[in-house]
Structures are given as structure tokens and as C-alpha cells.
Design a protein around this motif. Structure first.
Motif, mmCIF file in Angstrom:
data_model
loop_
_atom_site.group_PDB
_atom_site.id
_atom_site.type_symbol
_atom_site.label_atom_id
_atom_site.label_comp_id
_atom_site.label_asym_id
_atom_site.label_seq_id
_atom_site.Cartn_x
_atom_site.Cartn_y
_atom_site.Cartn_z
ATOM 1 N N VAL A 1 43.662 55.533 43.282
ATOM 2 C CA VAL A 1 43.173 54.479 44.173
ATOM 3 C C VAL A 1 43.498 53.113 43.587
ATOM 4 O O VAL A 1 43.135 52.809 42.444
ATOM 5 C CB VAL A 1 41.652 54.612 44.393
ATOM 6 C CG1 VAL A 1 41.144 53.491 45.299
ATOM 7 C CG2 VAL A 1 41.315 55.981 44.988
ATOM 8 N N HIS A 2 44.198 52.282 44.352
ATOM 9 C CA HIS A 2 44.508 50.915 43.940
ATOM 10 C C HIS A 2 43.343 49.984 44.267
ATOM 11 O O HIS A 2 42.580 50.262 45.208
ATOM 12 C CB HIS A 2 45.769 50.412 44.655
ATOM 13 C CG HIS A 2 47.010 51.160 44.292
ATOM 14 N ND1 HIS A 2 47.991 51.480 45.212
ATOM 15 C CD2 HIS A 2 47.448 51.654 43.117
ATOM 16 C CE1 HIS A 2 48.975 52.125 44.611
ATOM 17 N NE2 HIS A 2 48.665 52.247 43.347
ATOM 18 N N PRO A 3 43.241 48.868 43.551
ATOM 19 C CA PRO A 3 42.138 47.927 43.818
ATOM 20 C C PRO A 3 42.379 47.032 45.021
ATOM 21 O O PRO A 3 41.609 46.095 45.251
ATOM 22 C CB PRO A 3 42.063 47.113 42.523
ATOM 23 C CG PRO A 3 43.459 47.122 42.000
ATOM 24 C CD PRO A 3 44.016 48.477 42.355
ATOM 25 N N PHE A 4 43.435 47.301 45.809
ATOM 26 C CA PHE A 4 43.756 46.419 46.940
ATOM 27 C C PHE A 4 43.976 47.198 48.229
ATOM 28 O O PHE A 4 44.723 46.774 49.096
ATOM 29 C CB PHE A 4 44.974 45.546 46.615
ATOM 30 C CG PHE A 4 46.015 46.194 45.733
ATOM 31 C CD1 PHE A 4 46.833 47.206 46.211
ATOM 32 C CD2 PHE A 4 46.150 45.784 44.414
ATOM 33 C CE1 PHE A 4 47.784 47.795 45.402
ATOM 34 C CE2 PHE A 4 47.108 46.372 43.585
ATOM 35 C CZ PHE A 4 47.923 47.380 44.085
ATOM 36 N N GLY A 5 43.346 48.365 48.356
ATOM 37 C CA GLY A 5 43.316 49.048 49.640
ATOM 38 C C GLY A 5 44.285 50.184 49.841
ATOM 39 O O GLY A 5 44.170 50.922 50.815
ATOM 40 N N GLU B 1 42.614 42.013 53.249
ATOM 41 C CA GLU B 1 42.219 40.941 52.338
ATOM 42 C C GLU B 1 43.301 40.711 51.286
ATOM 43 O O GLU B 1 43.604 39.562 50.933
ATOM 44 C CB GLU B 1 40.898 41.296 51.664
ATOM 45 C CG GLU B 1 40.421 40.294 50.628
ATOM 46 C CD GLU B 1 40.100 38.920 51.208
ATOM 47 O OE1 GLU B 1 40.097 37.942 50.447
ATOM 48 O OE2 GLU B 1 39.869 38.819 52.441
ATOM 49 N N ALA B 2 43.913 41.789 50.794
ATOM 50 C CA ALA B 2 44.973 41.654 49.802
ATOM 51 C C ALA B 2 46.169 40.894 50.369
ATOM 52 O O ALA B 2 46.757 40.041 49.693
ATOM 53 C CB ALA B 2 45.402 43.034 49.313
ATOM 54 N N VAL B 3 46.541 41.201 51.603
ATOM 55 C CA VAL B 3 47.643 40.488 52.241
ATOM 56 C C VAL B 3 47.307 38.998 52.365
ATOM 57 O O VAL B 3 48.146 38.132 52.085
ATOM 58 C CB VAL B 3 47.955 41.091 53.628
ATOM 59 C CG1 VAL B 3 48.979 40.230 54.366
ATOM 60 C CG2 VAL B 3 48.478 42.517 53.489
ATOM 61 N N ALA B 4 46.087 38.701 52.755
ATOM 62 C CA ALA B 4 45.660 37.307 52.898
ATOM 63 C C ALA B 4 45.718 36.561 51.569
ATOM 64 O O ALA B 4 45.948 35.343 51.529
ATOM 65 C CB ALA B 4 44.246 37.253 53.475
ATOM 66 N N GLN B 5 45.524 37.297 50.472
ATOM 67 C CA GLN B 5 45.546 36.680 49.144
ATOM 68 C C GLN B 5 46.945 36.635 48.536
ATOM 69 O O GLN B 5 47.111 36.199 47.401
ATOM 70 C CB GLN B 5 44.596 37.440 48.214
ATOM 71 C CG GLN B 5 43.131 37.310 48.593
ATOM 72 C CD GLN B 5 42.206 38.117 47.690
ATOM 73 O OE1 GLN B 5 42.673 38.857 46.820
ATOM 74 N NE2 GLN B 5 40.904 37.974 47.879
ATOM 75 N N GLY B 6 47.940 37.071 49.288
ATOM 76 C CA GLY B 6 49.319 36.974 48.818
ATOM 77 C C GLY B 6 49.809 38.160 48.022
ATOM 78 O O GLY B 6 50.806 38.050 47.287
ATOM 79 N N ASN B 7 49.165 39.323 48.155
ATOM 80 C CA ASN B 7 49.598 40.532 47.449
ATOM 81 C C ASN B 7 50.891 41.047 48.087
ATOM 82 O O ASN B 7 50.879 41.566 49.199
ATOM 83 C CB ASN B 7 48.487 41.590 47.529
ATOM 84 C CG ASN B 7 48.796 42.853 46.756
ATOM 85 O OD1 ASN B 7 49.853 43.433 46.903
ATOM 86 N ND2 ASN B 7 47.846 43.290 45.944
ATOM 87 N N VAL B 8 52.016 40.892 47.390
ATOM 88 C CA VAL B 8 53.319 41.228 47.959
ATOM 89 C C VAL B 8 53.456 42.729 48.182
ATOM 90 O O VAL B 8 54.033 43.171 49.188
ATOM 91 C CB VAL B 8 54.455 40.717 47.044
ATOM 92 C CG1 VAL B 8 55.820 41.114 47.608
ATOM 93 C CG2 VAL B 8 54.367 39.208 46.888
ATOM 94 N N PHE B 9 52.920 43.529 47.280
ATOM 95 C CA PHE B 9 53.024 44.980 47.405
ATOM 96 C C PHE B 9 52.410 45.458 48.714
ATOM 97 O O PHE B 9 53.031 46.212 49.477
ATOM 98 C CB PHE B 9 52.327 45.652 46.215
ATOM 99 C CG PHE B 9 52.360 47.156 46.241
ATOM 100 C CD1 PHE B 9 53.488 47.849 45.820
ATOM 101 C CD2 PHE B 9 51.257 47.885 46.671
ATOM 102 C CE1 PHE B 9 53.524 49.232 45.836
ATOM 103 C CE2 PHE B 9 51.286 49.272 46.687
ATOM 104 C CZ PHE B 9 52.421 49.949 46.268
ATOM 105 N N VAL B 10 51.213 45.009 49.015
ATOM 106 C CA VAL B 10 50.532 45.435 50.243
ATOM 107 C C VAL B 10 51.165 44.789 51.465
ATOM 108 O O VAL B 10 51.319 45.433 52.518
ATOM 109 C CB VAL B 10 49.024 45.109 50.172
ATOM 110 C CG1 VAL B 10 48.309 45.625 51.425
ATOM 111 C CG2 VAL B 10 48.395 45.727 48.928
ATOM 112 N N ALA B 11 51.573 43.521 51.340
ATOM 113 C CA ALA B 11 52.197 42.834 52.472
ATOM 114 C C ALA B 11 53.498 43.508 52.882
ATOM 115 O O ALA B 11 53.767 43.693 54.082
ATOM 116 C CB ALA B 11 52.442 41.365 52.123
#
Length: 294
Positions: free
Chosen positions: A40-44, A71-81
């Protein structure tokens, strides 16, 4: 093998988006793979990896928590985006990223920025890793992302393993199908020459590849046009107008034994010379090619 920023990067792992880890686990087990417990990753996002004796692995990736991913995408997490862009473009089953090993993700990020091929800021994170006996430790990573402007399909990133978990992976690497590593990754593009610069920068190969092939220290990365791919492996899934990762070639010890296992598990497959070809299916986002390599 020690990955270095100054040399051509080795293959680390492959990201295979899926709608359901349960479906991926069922499919991969039927294909003769041992699948690790869910991570499990900490960003969903969450995964159920398949590890190989050569140090590479597959990362089937699903959305475990949609609110956390948003929320991760909104914070600029490139992996999730980028995972979200891939799913919006190609659906929830596929092969989205090739990951290279590095010992300096910050240095890779600087190279990507200088080349105009950075896909966004670096990402550092940790997650728990559990082996088949239930022993757990922490795995920590730092990622640097490369991608062409406007391309939402495939991308590449460098992965620095900050902390390798102290667990025994031997049982996770003993696959009934005989796979001991990844020999080749095959991408498809209707304009393959245009993709060579992106890949050359991502893997740190100043030569720019050799006729569409990039010999990495531990595997090959090859870009084919759709007709060339179809001639060898059948029609690729989707319309590869941009770079599209399509197939994984696994090295196995015994073609006959692998074919017997697939037949026993009712897995449809085709024989082509020394290759066993299994077309993509739910939980298996790429064509899997099993090749006897001693």
C-alpha cells in the motif's frame, strides 16, 4: 549490478495498471507467477508485485483509495497523476511505465530538466514490504520522471532504492513457470524515431540507441512500428499513435514445461518459433512472451 547516474541505467521494474489487484493476482497466478502480498502506497495506489531472480519485477498497480489519489494529484504527485492520465486515455488495464534503476534520482531529474523532458518534480516515499512468511520491513524510494510534452500514454522514470527491505525474497522468486528474469521490453509507435530521444535521455544512453533498440545492462528496450510488431506478436492493443509499451519478454528455462503449465491452467497461448505468446487480459496489461534463455 550497481546502477549509476553516469552510465546506461538498468531496468528496474515495469508498471502495469489494473482495475483490480484481485484480478491481477488471479491472472498472474494462473500464468505461473508467485505474487507478493499487497503493498500500500501513502498516496492512494496499491500493488501486488512479481519479483524475479535478476532483480527486476512487475508492479501491477490499482487505486486503493480514490480520495487519497485525488489529493495526491492535487499536491503534484507525478506518479499518481500519470497513472490517472493513463487510465483516462487507455482504460484501467495496461502497461504504463518502464522504470530504470539509479543511485542518484536528483541527478537524473536535473538531466531530464536540462533536456526539456522532465515530467515533474521528484517523489520520495516509503511503504511497508511483507514477504511470504509475513516478515515486514520498510522500503523507501526516490523517483525522477521523464516524459515527452503532451504525451499521456507511456512514460519512463528513474527509481533510487533509498532503503532496501531486509526480507527474504527467495520464495517470491521461485516461479512455477520457470521465469527468472525480463529479457526485453517492447514498445510500439507509429513514429518510432521520434521516441528515441526520450528513451535515450531516460536511460542515459548518449548513443541514442541502435536501430530502435536500447541495450540496457540487464535487458533490451526496443521500439517497433505497428507493422513490425504485428508481424512478430500480433496486432498491438490500442492505436499506438504515440509511444505505447506493449509486450514483455521473459526468460524461462524450459519452453515445454511453461507451455504445459499454461495449458493446464486453460491459458490461451500461441507458439512462434521459440516464443510462447500470451495476449493481454484483465490483470495482465501487456502481451507476455516466454522465451527459453539459458
Amino acid at each position: 549490478m550497481t546502477p549509476t547516474t553516469s552510465g546506461i541505467h538498468p531496468l528496474d521494474h515495469l508498471v502495469l495498471p489494473t482495475r483490480s489487484l484481485d484480478a491481477a493476482r488471479t491472472r498472474l497466478t494462473a500464468l505461473g507467477f508467485v505474487v507478493a502480498p499487497t503493498g500500500v502506497h501513502p498516496f492512494g495506489t496499491e500493488n501486488c508485485c512479481v519479483f524475479f531472480a535478476d532483480g527486476t519485477y512487475l508492479e501491477p498497480l490499482a487505486i486503493g483509495s480514490e480520495p487519497a489519489a485525488t489529493e495526491a494529484v492535487a499536491q503534484g504527485n507525478v506518479f499518481v497523476a500519470r497513472d490517472r492520465l493513463y487510465r483516462e486515455s487507455r482504460g484501467d488495464e495496461g502497461f504504463s511505465a518502464v522504470v530504470l534503476g539509479t543511485d542518484n534520482a536528483d541527478g537524473d531529474h536535473e538531466r531530464y530538466v536540462e533536456a526539456g523532458l522532465s515530467a515533474g518534480d521528484t517523489l520520495s516515499f516509503s511503504r511497508a514490504f511483507t514477504d511470504t512468511t509475513g516478515k515486514s520491513d520498510t522500503a523507501s524510494f526516490k523517483l525522477a520522471f521523464a516524459g515527452a510534452q503532451g504525451q499521456t500514454d507511456a512514460f519512463l522514470f528513474a527509481c533510487q532504492r533509498i532503503n532496501a527491505p531486509k526480507v527474504d525474497r527467495a520464495a517470491l522468486q521461485a516461479h512455477p513457470n520457470g521465469v527468472h528474469g525480463i529479457a526485453e521490453v517492447i514498445a510500439v509507435s507509429s513514429s518510432p524515431a521520434e521516441q528515441h530521444r526520450l528513451i535515450a535521455v531516460a536511460v542515459n544512453d548518449p548513443s541514442g540507441g541502435r536501430g530502435g533498440a536500447f541495450p540496457l545492462p540487464n535487458a533490451n528496450l526496443r521500439v517497433l512500428d505497428p507493422a513490425s510488431y504485428a508481424a512478430r506478436f500480433g496486432t498491438p492493443a490500442g492505436a499506438p499513435s504515440e509511444l505505447h509499451f506493449a509486450a514483455v519478454v521473459f526468460s524461462i528455462r524450459d519452453t515445454g514445461a511453461a507451455a504445459s503449465l499454461l495449458a493446464a491452467n486453460a491459458i490461451e497461448h500461441d507458439m512462434s518459433g521459440n516464443d510462447i505468446i500470451v495476449r493481454p487480459a484483465a490483470g495482465q496489461g501487456a502481451a507476455f512472451i516466454f522465451r527459453e534463455i539459458q
